[in-house]
Design an enzyme around this catalytic site. Structure first.
Site, PDB file in Angstrom:
ATOM      1  N   CYS A  21      18.098  53.787  54.957  1.00 27.86           N
ATOM      2  CA  CYS A  21      17.357  53.505  56.181  1.00 27.86           C
ATOM      3  C   CYS A  21      18.012  52.784  57.186  1.00 27.86           C
ATOM      4  CB  CYS A  21      15.897  52.774  55.479  1.00 27.86           C
ATOM      5  SG  CYS A  21      16.262  51.235  54.989  1.00 27.86           S
ATOM      6  N   GLY A  50       4.285  57.071  55.598  1.00 31.25           N
ATOM      7  CA  GLY A  50       3.653  55.808  55.846  1.00 31.25           C
ATOM      8  C   GLY A  50       2.315  55.735  56.698  1.00 31.25           C
ATOM      9  N   GLU A  80       8.646  42.216  55.015  1.00 33.06           N
ATOM     10  CA  GLU A  80       9.002  42.212  53.549  1.00 33.06           C
ATOM     11  C   GLU A  80      10.039  40.814  53.401  1.00 33.06           C
ATOM     12  OE1 GLU A  80       8.631  45.143  50.319  1.00 33.06           O
ATOM     13  OE2 GLU A  80       9.454  46.523  52.045  1.00 33.06           O
ATOM     14  N   ASN A 124      16.052  55.959  47.323  1.00 32.40           N
ATOM     15  CA  ASN A 124      17.390  55.581  47.716  1.00 32.40           C
ATOM     16  C   ASN A 124      17.909  54.434  47.321  1.00 32.40           C
ATOM     17  OD1 ASN A 124      15.842  54.441  49.624  1.00 32.40           O
ATOM     18  ND2 ASN A 124      17.126  54.765  51.147  1.00 32.40           N
ATOM     19  N   GLY A 138       9.228  54.063  52.597  1.00 35.75           N
ATOM     20  CA  GLY A 138       9.549  55.449  52.697  1.00 35.75           C
ATOM     21  C   GLY A 138       9.666  56.219  54.122  1.00 35.75           C
ATOM     22  N   SER A 139       9.303  57.342  54.184  1.00 35.48           N
ATOM     23  CA  SER A 139       9.722  57.921  55.577  1.00 35.48           C
ATOM     24  C   SER A 139       8.229  57.560  56.539  1.00 35.48           C
ATOM     25  CB  SER A 139       9.617  59.192  55.353  1.00 35.48           C
ATOM     26  OG  SER A 139       8.476  60.197  54.705  1.00 35.48           O
TER      27      SER A 139
HETATM   28  P1  NAD Z   1       9.408  59.627  51.276  1.00 38.28           P
HETATM   29  O1  NAD Z   1       8.549  59.130  52.219  1.00 38.28           O
HETATM   30  O2  NAD Z   1       9.356  60.894  51.048  1.00 38.28           O
HETATM   31  O3  NAD Z   1       8.614  58.875  50.003  1.00 38.28           O
HETATM   32  C1  NAD Z   1       8.708  57.733  49.609  1.00 38.28           C
HETATM   33  C2  NAD Z   1       7.593  57.247  48.536  1.00 38.28           C
HETATM   34  O4  NAD Z   1       6.405  57.891  49.056  1.00 38.28           O
HETATM   35  C3  NAD Z   1       8.144  58.315  47.144  1.00 38.28           C
HETATM   36  O5  NAD Z   1       7.567  57.427  46.025  1.00 38.28           O
HETATM   37  C4  NAD Z   1       6.930  59.430  47.539  1.00 38.28           C
HETATM   38  O6  NAD Z   1       6.580  60.050  46.158  1.00 38.28           O
HETATM   39  C5  NAD Z   1       5.979  58.926  48.073  1.00 38.28           C
HETATM   40  N1  NAD Z   1       5.009  59.834  49.091  1.00 38.28           N
HETATM   41  C6  NAD Z   1       5.534  60.715  49.896  1.00 38.28           C
HETATM   42  N2  NAD Z   1       4.725  61.229  50.779  1.00 38.28           N
HETATM   43  C7  NAD Z   1       3.513  60.798  50.564  1.00 38.28           C
HETATM   44  C8  NAD Z   1       2.206  60.630  50.687  1.00 38.28           C
HETATM   45  N3  NAD Z   1       1.897  61.594  51.902  1.00 38.28           N
HETATM   46  N4  NAD Z   1       1.401  59.810  50.263  1.00 38.28           N
HETATM   47  C9  NAD Z   1       1.530  58.948  49.541  1.00 38.28           C
HETATM   48  N5  NAD Z   1       2.866  58.717  48.769  1.00 38.28           N
HETATM   49  C10 NAD Z   1       3.703  59.623  49.569  1.00 38.28           C
HETATM   50  O7  NAD Z   1      10.848  58.952  51.310  1.00 38.28           O
HETATM   51  P2  NAD Z   1      12.252  58.989  50.310  1.00 38.28           P
HETATM   52  O8  NAD Z   1      12.593  60.649  50.801  1.00 38.28           O
HETATM   53  O9  NAD Z   1      11.910  58.801  49.033  1.00 38.28           O
HETATM   54  O10 NAD Z   1      13.024  58.163  51.061  1.00 38.28           O
HETATM   55  C11 NAD Z   1      13.583  58.305  52.310  1.00 38.28           C
HETATM   56  C12 NAD Z   1      13.013  57.629  53.466  1.00 38.28           C
HETATM   57  O11 NAD Z   1      12.656  56.377  53.219  1.00 38.28           O
HETATM   58  C13 NAD Z   1      13.579  57.688  54.684  1.00 38.28           C
HETATM   59  O12 NAD Z   1      12.808  57.949  55.820  1.00 38.28           O
HETATM   60  C14 NAD Z   1      14.288  56.239  54.749  1.00 38.28           C
HETATM   61  O13 NAD Z   1      14.639  55.691  56.158  1.00 38.28           O
HETATM   62  C15 NAD Z   1      13.018  55.591  54.337  1.00 38.28           C
HETATM   63  N6  NAD Z   1      13.443  54.152  53.887  1.00 38.28           N
HETATM   64  C16 NAD Z   1      12.970  53.251  54.450  1.00 38.28           C
HETATM   65  C17 NAD Z   1      13.521  51.801  53.892  1.00 38.28           C
HETATM   66  C18 NAD Z   1      13.019  50.642  54.863  1.00 38.28           C
HETATM   67  O14 NAD Z   1      13.181  49.479  54.261  1.00 38.28           O
HETATM   68  N7  NAD Z   1      12.584  50.656  56.137  1.00 38.28           N
HETATM   69  C19 NAD Z   1      14.173  51.882  52.916  1.00 38.28           C
HETATM   70  C20 NAD Z   1      14.443  52.995  52.014  1.00 38.28           C
HETATM   71  C21 NAD Z   1      14.194  54.112  52.736  1.00 38.28           C
END
Ligand code: NAD
Length: 482
Positions: free
Chosen positions: A282, A231, A459, A153, A226-227
Site C-alpha cells: 500500500c 473499505g 492504527e 500482501n 484493504g482496497s
Molecule cells: P481487498 O480490498 O480486495 O481485500 C482485503 C480484504 O477484504 C480481504 O480479506 C478480502 O477478502 C476482503 N474483502 C474484499 N472485498 C470486500 C467486501 N466488499 N466486503 C468485505 N470484505 C471484503 O484488498 P487486497 O487485494 O487483499 O489488498 C490490496 C489492497 O489493500 C490495496 O488497495 C492496498 O493498497 C491495500 N492495503 C492497504 C494497506 C494500508 O495499511 N493502508 C496495507 C496493505 C494493503
C-alpha cells in the site's frame, strides 16, 4: 491441477473445522500449484464465531494485564521458534521474496513485543474539577468483540498489528484473513490458538462475502485493511449499527526528488521503494516527482537502478522482485500499461510480462512523459509500475504530490533538512519520510492515512489503544471541607 482434500480453515471455540461455504484454493503464484484447498465460512459459521468470541469475552477481558502480557510474549517466542516455517509459507503462498518474508516475520514478533509492553502503559488522565472541590479521571475498558479483515500482501504483519493490540487490551477476536493468504493465516493463528483460551481468537476463512457477514454480525468493532472500494462498502455496511470502524486503504504514494538531492542514492532507494514485492505494498512509491533542473540526469539513474533489480524466484536469497499475486493481476497491470502507452506515456524500462519466469511475473516498469491527469498518475496500480512526473519547481512538486485522491505515504529527498521538513508539513499524507523510502510503516507510531486512504482512528503505536478500548470519565464530587 492437483486436487487436494479440503483442509479446515475456520477456528471456532478453539476447534478447527471445514467452513460451510464454497470450496476455494489458495494458489502459489510462482508455480500455480494449490497451496491449500479449503471451504469458505458460511454466514452461520461467522455468526457462530462471533458468539464464541462473545462467550470468551468476560473472562479474557478480566484477566490481569500481566497475564495477557505474558501470553503475548509467549506467542512472540513461539513465532520466533517457527520463523523458518512461516517464511516458507509467505514465499509459497503470496510470492514474497525471501529477504522480505524474513523481515515480515521479524516485524510480526516485534509488534507483539511492543503491544505486550504497552499493556502496562498509563491508562487515562486525572482532571481538575472546573468548579473546584473534586476531580475527574478517565479509564479505558475493552471495546468488546472485534472483527479483523486483512489483505494478502502482509499476511503476517497486518493480522498481527490488529491482533496484538486487540488482545492486549482485553478484546476477543474474529479474524477474516484474505483468501489468497489462508494457509499463512492458519499457520500463525494455529500457534496463537495453542496458547490462548478457546474463543479468544476465532478465524473465518473466505472472501468478500465472509467479510460482509462479519460486518453484519454483532461485533463491537471492525478493523479493516484493504482496497478503498472494499473499505467504503464495509463503512456503508456498519454505518448506523454503532460498530466502531477503522480502515487502512489504498495509496498512490509520491517520492519527491528536489534539485539538491543525492541523486545516485535516491535513484536506488526509489527503485526499491517502487518495485519491492513487485509494487504490491500500500505504501509503495507509485509516482516519482522530479525537479525539472535534475530531471534528465535523475531519469537516467532511476532507469538504470530499476533495470539492475534482480527479478526472479521468490525463494532465491538474491531476488529483489518476485511474482505478482496471480496471473490475473499481471493481466490487469498489462492493461494499465497498454492504456498508459496509448495515452502517450513512454515506458523507459520494462512494460511487459516476464513469461520466461512464470505466469505471474511482470517486469519492473518505469514510465516517463506521464500527464498529471492520467490513470498512470492518479490510480492505484498495485504492481511494479512507476510513473515519473517532472515538476517546474518546488511549489509545483508539492501541488503534484497532493493532487490525487489518496493520502497514505510520501517521501521527499533533499540535502536541506529545513526544506525537507517544510515539505513534510505540507504533504497531505499520514506517513512522510525525509530521505527514505515510502514503504516501511513504523509499528510504534500512529499510521493515520488521509483522504481516500483511510477511515476512522489510526492504527499502530499508542493510538492502537484508542480504537480497541472504550473510554469512561468518572467524576468524583467533593463539596465538603473537613
Ligand atoms: P481487498 O480490498 O480486495 O481485500 C482485503 C480484504 O477484504 C480481504 O480479506 C478480502 O477478502 C476482503 N474483502 C474484499 N472485498 C470486500 C467486501 N466488499 N466486503 C468485505 N470484505 C471484503 O484488498 P487486497 O487485494 O487483499 O489488498 C490490496 C489492497 O489493500 C490495496 O488497495 C492496498 O493498497 C491495500 N492495503 C492497504 C494497506 C494500508 O495499511 N493502508 C496495507 C496493505 C494493503
Amino acid at each position: 491441477m492437483v486436487t487436494t482434500a479440503t483442509e479446515p480453515a475456520c477456528l471456532i471455540s478453539g476447534l478447527w473445522r471445514v467452513g460451510g461455504g464454497e470450496a476455494l484454493n489458495s494458489l502459489n503464484p510462482t508455480t500455480g500449484e494449490v497451496v491449500m484447498a479449503f471451504n469458505m465460512a458460511s454466514a452461520d459459521d461467522v455468526e457462530e464465531a462471533v458468539r464464541s468470541a462473545r462467550e470468551a469475552l468476560p473472562r479474557w477481558s478480566s484477566e490481569p494485564p500481566l497475564h495477557r502480557q505474558s501470553l503475548l510474549l509467549e506467542l512472540a517466542r513461539a513465532i520466533d521458534a517457527q520463523q523458518d516455517v512461516l517464511v516458507e509459507s509467505v514465499i509459497n503462498e503470496v510470492g514474497k521474496p525471501r529477504s522480505e518474508a524474513r523481515e515480515e516475520v521479524r516485524r510480526a514478533i516485534a509488534i507483539l513485543v511492543y503491544h505486550a509492553g504497552a499493556i502496562l502503559d498509563p491508562d487515562g488522565v486525572t482532571l481538575p474539577s472546573p468548579t473546584g472541590g473534586g476531580f475527574a479521571f478517565t479509564q479505558t475498558e475493552p471495546l468488546g468483540v472485534v472483527g479483523l479483515i486483512t489483505p494478502w500482501n502482509f499476511p503476517l504483519a497486518i493480522p498481527m498489528w490488529k491482533l496484538a493490540p486487540a488482545l492486549a487490551y482485553g478484546n476477543t477476536v474474529v479474524l477474516k484473513p484474505s483468501p489468497e493468504a489462508t494457509a499463512t493465516a492458519r499457520s500463525i493463528t494455529r500457534i496463537a490458538a495453542e496458547l490462548l483460551p478457546p474463543g479468544v481468537l476465532n478465524v473465518v476463512a473466505g472472501g468478500a462475502e465472509s467479510g460482509m457477514s462479519l460486518a453484519s454480525a454483532s461485533v463491537n468493532g471492525l478493523s479493516f485493511t484493504g482496497s478503498t472500494p472494499a473499505g467504503l462498502a464495509l463503512a456503508r455496511q456498519v454505518a448506523g449499527f454503532g460498530v466502531r470502524f477503522q480502515a487502512e486503504l489504498g495509496g498512490k504514494n509520491a517520492s519527491i526528488v528536489l534539485k539538491d538531492a543525492d541523486l545516485e542514492r535516491t535513484a536506488v532507494v526509489v527503485a526499491r521503494a517502487a518495485m519491492g514485492f513487485a509494487g504490491q505494498k500500500c505504501t509503495a512509491t507509485s509516482r516519482v516527482i522530479v525537479d525539472s533542473q535534475v530531471a534528465a540526469s535523475f531519469t537516467d539513474l532511476l532507469a538504470d537502478a530499476i533495470a539492475a533489480l534482480r527479478v526472479g524466484l521468490p525463494s532465491a536469497d538474491e531476488t529483489e522482485v518476485g511474482p505478482m499475486i496471480s496471473p490475473a493481476a499481471v493481466a490487469r497491470v498489462s492493461e494499465v500499461v497498454r492504456r498508459g502507452t496509448s495515452d502517450g506515456a513512454e515506458p523507459l524500462v520494462g512494460g511487459v510480462p516476464r513469461g520466461d519466469l512464470g505466469t505471474a511475473f511482470f517486469a519492473p516498469t518505469l514510465f516517463s512523459k506521464v500527464s498529471a491527469e492520467s490513470e498512470l498518475a492518479s490510480a492505484e496500480i498495485f504492481g511494479p509500475v512507476l510513473s515519473l512526473l517532472v515538476a517546474d519547481d518546488e511549489a509545483d512538486a508539492l501541488r503534484l504530490a497532493n493532487s490525487t485522491q489518496y493520502g497514505l505515504a510520501a517521501a521527499v529527498f533533499t540535502r536541506d533538512i529545513d526544506l525537507g521538513l517544510r515539505f513534510a508539513r505540507k504533504l497531505d499524507a499520514g506517513l512522510i519520510r525525509v530521505n527514505g523510502p515510502t514503504p516501511g510503516v513504523l509499528f510504534n507510531a500512529p499510521f493515520a492515512p488521509r483522504k481516500a486512504s483511510g477511515i476512522g482512528l489510526p492504527e499502530q503505536g499508542k493510538t492502537a489503544r484508542d480504537f480497541f478500548t472504550l473510554e469512561r470519565t468518572i467524576d468524583i464530587v467533593s463539596d465538603h471541607d473537613i
